[in-house]
Design an enzyme around this catalytic site. Structure first.
Site, mmCIF file in Angstrom:
data_model
loop_
_atom_site.group_PDB
_atom_site.id
_atom_site.type_symbol
_atom_site.label_atom_id
_atom_site.label_comp_id
_atom_site.label_asym_id
_atom_site.label_seq_id
_atom_site.Cartn_x
_atom_site.Cartn_y
_atom_site.Cartn_z
ATOM 1 N N GLU A 1 0.821 -1.213 0.000
ATOM 2 C CA GLU A 1 0.000 0.000 0.000
ATOM 3 C C GLU A 1 0.857 1.265 0.000
ATOM 4 O O GLU A 1 0.547 2.249 0.674
ATOM 5 C CB GLU A 1 -0.951 0.009 1.199
ATOM 6 C CG GLU A 1 -2.361 -0.210 0.804
ATOM 7 C CD GLU A 1 -2.591 0.137 -0.632
ATOM 8 O OE1 GLU A 1 -2.510 1.328 -0.970
ATOM 9 O OE2 GLU A 1 -2.822 -0.774 -1.441
HETATM 10 C C1 LIG Z 1 2.467 -9.713 0.403
HETATM 11 C C2 LIG Z 1 2.233 -8.599 -0.553
HETATM 12 C C3 LIG Z 1 0.948 -8.251 -0.903
HETATM 13 C C4 LIG Z 1 0.729 -7.250 -1.839
HETATM 14 N N1 LIG Z 1 -0.560 -6.964 -2.247
HETATM 15 C C5 LIG Z 1 -0.750 -6.150 -3.313
HETATM 16 C C6 LIG Z 1 -2.043 -5.998 -3.911
HETATM 17 O O1 LIG Z 1 -3.040 -6.549 -3.425
HETATM 18 N N2 LIG Z 1 -2.160 -5.231 -5.024
HETATM 19 C C7 LIG Z 1 -1.095 -4.615 -5.584
HETATM 20 O O2 LIG Z 1 -1.260 -3.959 -6.610
HETATM 21 N N3 LIG Z 1 0.154 -4.699 -5.031
HETATM 22 C C8 LIG Z 1 0.344 -5.460 -3.920
HETATM 23 N N4 LIG Z 1 1.591 -5.596 -3.384
HETATM 24 C C9 LIG Z 1 2.686 -4.834 -3.963
HETATM 25 C C10 LIG Z 1 3.154 -3.707 -3.037
HETATM 26 O O3 LIG Z 1 2.200 -2.703 -2.956
HETATM 27 C C11 LIG Z 1 4.512 -3.220 -3.576
HETATM 28 O O4 LIG Z 1 5.438 -4.255 -3.293
HETATM 29 C C12 LIG Z 1 4.955 -1.924 -2.956
HETATM 30 O O5 LIG Z 1 4.118 -0.884 -3.363
HETATM 31 C C13 LIG Z 1 6.404 -1.573 -3.325
HETATM 32 O O6 LIG Z 1 6.648 -1.781 -4.689
HETATM 33 P P1 LIG Z 1 7.902 -2.656 -5.144
HETATM 34 O O7 LIG Z 1 7.850 -3.925 -4.399
HETATM 35 O O8 LIG Z 1 7.902 -2.756 -6.623
HETATM 36 O O9 LIG Z 1 9.156 -1.850 -4.653
HETATM 37 P P2 LIG Z 1 9.900 -0.667 -5.445
HETATM 38 O O10 LIG Z 1 8.886 0.290 -5.949
HETATM 39 O O11 LIG Z 1 10.833 -1.256 -6.424
HETATM 40 O O12 LIG Z 1 10.693 0.024 -4.279
HETATM 41 C C14 LIG Z 1 11.906 -0.528 -3.727
HETATM 42 C C15 LIG Z 1 12.404 0.400 -2.619
HETATM 43 O O13 LIG Z 1 12.701 1.686 -3.176
HETATM 44 C C16 LIG Z 1 12.002 2.690 -2.462
HETATM 45 N N5 LIG Z 1 11.598 3.756 -3.401
HETATM 46 C C17 LIG Z 1 11.056 3.642 -4.607
HETATM 47 N N6 LIG Z 1 10.831 4.845 -5.146
HETATM 48 C C18 LIG Z 1 11.217 5.748 -4.240
HETATM 49 C C19 LIG Z 1 11.234 7.170 -4.189
HETATM 50 N N7 LIG Z 1 10.753 7.923 -5.178
HETATM 51 N N8 LIG Z 1 11.725 7.756 -3.086
HETATM 52 C C20 LIG Z 1 12.181 7.022 -2.049
HETATM 53 N N9 LIG Z 1 12.207 5.688 -2.040
HETATM 54 C C21 LIG Z 1 11.733 5.059 -3.127
HETATM 55 C C22 LIG Z 1 10.783 2.001 -1.866
HETATM 56 O O14 LIG Z 1 10.306 2.687 -0.723
HETATM 57 C C23 LIG Z 1 11.376 0.627 -1.522
HETATM 58 O O15 LIG Z 1 11.992 0.687 -0.281
HETATM 59 C C24 LIG Z 1 1.828 -6.557 -2.410
HETATM 60 C C25 LIG Z 1 3.126 -6.895 -2.024
HETATM 61 C C26 LIG Z 1 3.345 -7.909 -1.135
HETATM 62 C C27 LIG Z 1 4.750 -8.272 -0.795
#
Ligand SMILES: Cc1cc2nc3c(=O)[nH]c(=O)nc-3n(C[C@H](O)[C@H](O)[C@H](O)COP(=O)(O)OP(=O)(O)OC[C@H]3O[C@@H](n4cnc5c(N)ncnc54)[C@H](O)[C@@H]3O)c2cc1C
Length: 596
Positions: free
Chosen positions: A443
């Site tokens: 989220e």
């Molecule tokens: C168990 C689980 C359930 C989930 N359920 C859903 C769901 O129901 N629907 C759905 O759509 N998604 C879902 N997700 C996805 C989840 O919302 C994303 O994993 C999350 O938003 C982060 O995206 P990412 O994993 O691609 O990380 P990335 O976006 O690749 O980020 C990696 C790191 O970089 C940091 N970062 C990225 N950009 C910036 C910035 N501009 N400034 C500072 N820091 C930054 C982030 O904070 C993070 O620490 C789920 C994930 C998990 C693990």
């Protein structure tokens, strides 16, 4: 394994003494008839469902996890989950705060909020299935067409169908502007979507007969980035006009993830292969509509943080009263026993009180925000509605990030109370730590919540929303500043309020020169403002407890002691955080990426 007893006494305190919710609801025509007894009865019944039905499935659900069948591309949830969901639907819990027009019971959201705290404590993984259905309901209610509302809202209201939010793709998480799923218009007004989503919570399961996916995708010739995202409704089974289930749609689960925690919740890879879809709202305006769901989910994740803090605390407390190790430094306390219970040791008390204070602070804070949402939805005066909406917008990232960060600290401290036994699966504490961890990530990660707070919610509107909330705190400080008994609370509260004002102005000036200053300060900044919010609520709770400390009800003594602990031991963290927030971006950005 372990125990969970809903903290009904503290919920009553927050709802009726702190927030005076009955008077508040009298201002809202939709809820004017709601009285304290009815609210308490609903919570009492809800607590039975949480403790008796969901809690016993928490550990077994974690151990068993979900099962994926590759042949049928279906998911079976852990033993007992489906039956518990049936009971949830039959008892009408799904419909609690939904609109009577669609079969809902029309109760205020603040009641549903307390119910969600209890089910999250009892079983976070299970509670995500109905929670997502509720988010889909809110999004469709606000942005769906009349036809969508007629067809889908009654089933989401009853809980017969659940929902999902399909945003994430393998190459796009935080940055939704990168998403690639494609939607092609069809002659009959529907759309055909092709793409692949990952990490979709409750994307496939056996608990409900239909799943309503809300999917982000791009229409042909959409502008690049987040300005070219549209929102679509994609049902697993396409309903017939009368609401019965029709054809199976082209959205299927390709796999489920093996993960650290919330094993009872299916985290699915969802493949859309020419899936039939209907657009929600206007093309390229999808993010705006999806934000209704995202904001509901952010508040929901904050509630998960609260729920898990409370249950971890209850279990650590029981253990600390029972486990005998060493003698108290200040002299033997249990002379009939070979050693004293560990609750006599100051450091064990520090850990327990940290969890207790974080749970009680979060309960007051989230209930207050739920009350604001009721005001925003139902108050007859447009200015009051707008005011409430502004506060909700400001406080949402704090609910999501501050509560879940604290839950991570609290569950870890509660595990620590068990010593080595905390690390062993048998006691169930390690599950709470594992389950609590995801709440900082999904989220929108907590880092992104911090950017949202400082960048969008505060600096972009020149601090107007923060000033309004600050004025409310200032008013409380002025009203109580001369009361000697309140000095220990009001002085640090007022002091922190002044410091936040100064710091915000300082950061605004720095951001003007260099936007990296916002990213460098945002995480400590959110924590500082989170503490300002908690200090405000603990001061208000202390005021009530001071007036009633001699009433003979020990609840008020405990409340006062917790408030004193909070001010003495947790709030002072802000001094270090302010230094961090002021430290600027230079030390973060100096090192070339190759030199790390
Ligand atoms: C168990 C689980 C359930 C989930 N359920 C859903 C769901 O129901 N629907 C759905 O759509 N998604 C879902 N997700 C996805 C989840 O919302 C994303 O994993 C999350 O938003 C982060 O995206 P990412 O994993 O691609 O990380 P990335 O976006 O690749 O980020 C990696 C790191 O970089 C940091 N970062 C990225 N950009 C910036 C910035 N501009 N400034 C500072 N820091 C930054 C982030 O904070 C993070 O620490 C789920 C994930 C998990 C693990």
């Amino acid at each position: 394994m372990g125990q969970y007893v809903a903290p009904l006494r503290d919920m009553h305190f927050v709802l009726h003494e702190l927030l005076q919710v009955e008077d508040e609801l009298k201002q809202l025509p939709a809820h004017a008839e709601m009285d304290a007894d009815t609210i308490n009865q609903v919570l009492e019944e809800g607590s039975k469902f949480a403790s008796n039905i969901l809690f016993p499935l928490n550990h077994s659900g974690d151990k068993e996890g979900c099962h994926y069948n590759k042949e049928t591309q279906t998911v079976t949830t852990p033993k007992g989950f489906k039956e518990a969901y049936k009971q949830y639907v039959e008892a009408g819990w799904a419909a609690l705060a939904c609109d009577p027009e669609y079969g809902g019971q029309g109760l205020p959201l603040i009641v549903n909020n307390s119910f969600y705290e209890m089910i999250n404590s009892a079983n976070q993984a299970w509670s995500m299935y109905p929670g997502l259905g509720h988010g889909a309901y809110e999004c469709l209610q606000e942005h769906g067409s009349e036809e969508m509302k007629r067809l889908y809202l009654p089933k989401l209201t009853s809980g017969e169908w659940t929902g999902t939010m399909c945003l994430t793709e393998s190459h796009c998480g935080t940055d939704l502007g990168l998403l690639r799923s494609k939607a092609i218009p069809q002659a009959d007004g529907s759309w055909s979507i092709t793409g692949s989503k990952i990490f979709i919570s409750a994307g496939e399961h056996d608990m409900a007969e239909n799943i309503i996916h809300l999917v982000l995708a791009r229409v042909p010739d959409a502008p690049e980035g987040s300005k070219g995202i549209s929102l679509f409704l994609v049902p697993k089974f396409i309903p017939n006009a009368d609401g019965t289930l029709g054809k199976r749609n082209g959205i299927t689960c390709g796999a489920i993830e093996e993960k650290m925690g919330i094993h009872g919740n299916s985290t699915c890879q969802m493949n859309l292969d020419g899936a039939t879809a209907w657009i929600i709202g206007q093309p390229n305006k999808g993010l705006n509509a999806m934000f209704v769901f995202m904001n509901a989910a952010r508040l929901g994740v904050g509630m998960q943080g609260l729920g898990i803090t409370e249950v971890a605390y209850q279990n650590a407390l029981a253990y600390a009263k029972d486990r005998l190790q060493m003698r108290s430094l200040s002299g033997v306390k249990a002379s009939d026993k070979p050693a004293d219970p560990i609750i006599v040791h100051p450091d064990v008390r520090r850990m327990l009180l940290t969890a207790k204070a974080y749970a009680e602070g979060a309960r007051a804070f989230t209930s207050y925000v739920a009350m604001l949402i009721d005001r925003e939805l139902s108050h007859p005066d447009a200015d009051v509605k707008k005011d409430a909406a502004d506060q909700v917008a400001l406080l949402t990232p704090i609910i999501k990030a501050f509560i879940t960060d604290n839950a991570w600290i609290a569950t870890s401290d509660c595990l620590q109370c068990y010593g080595g036994h905390g690390f062993i699966k048998e006691w169930g504490m390690e599950q709470y730590v594992r389950d609590a961890r995801i709440n900082l990530i999904y989220e929108g990660t907590n880092g992104i919540q911090a950017l949202d707070l400082l960048g969008r919610k505060i600096l972009l509107d020149n601090g107007a929303k923060l000033r309004k909330f600050g004025a409310q705190i200032q008013e409380f400080v002025e009203e109580n500043g001369l009361d000697e008994a309140m000095t220990e609370f009001v002085t640090p509260l007022g002091d922190l309020g002044d410091k936040v004002t100064k710091l915000t102005m300082e950061l605004a000036m720095k951001a003007f020169q260099n936007q990296d200053e916002v990213g460098a300060a945002s995480v400590p900044y959110l924590r500082i403002v989170g503490h300002l919010v908690y200090a405000y609520f603990f001061a208000r709770m202390a005021k009530i407890a001071l007036a009633k400390q001699d009433s003979g009800d020990d609840f008020y003594k405990a409340k006062l002691a917790t408030a004193r602990f909070y001010f003495a031991r947790l709030l002072p963290e802000t001094a270090g955080l302010i230094r961090q927030a002021r430290a600027g971006s230079a030390t973060l950005m100096a090192l070339d990426a190759d030199l790390f």
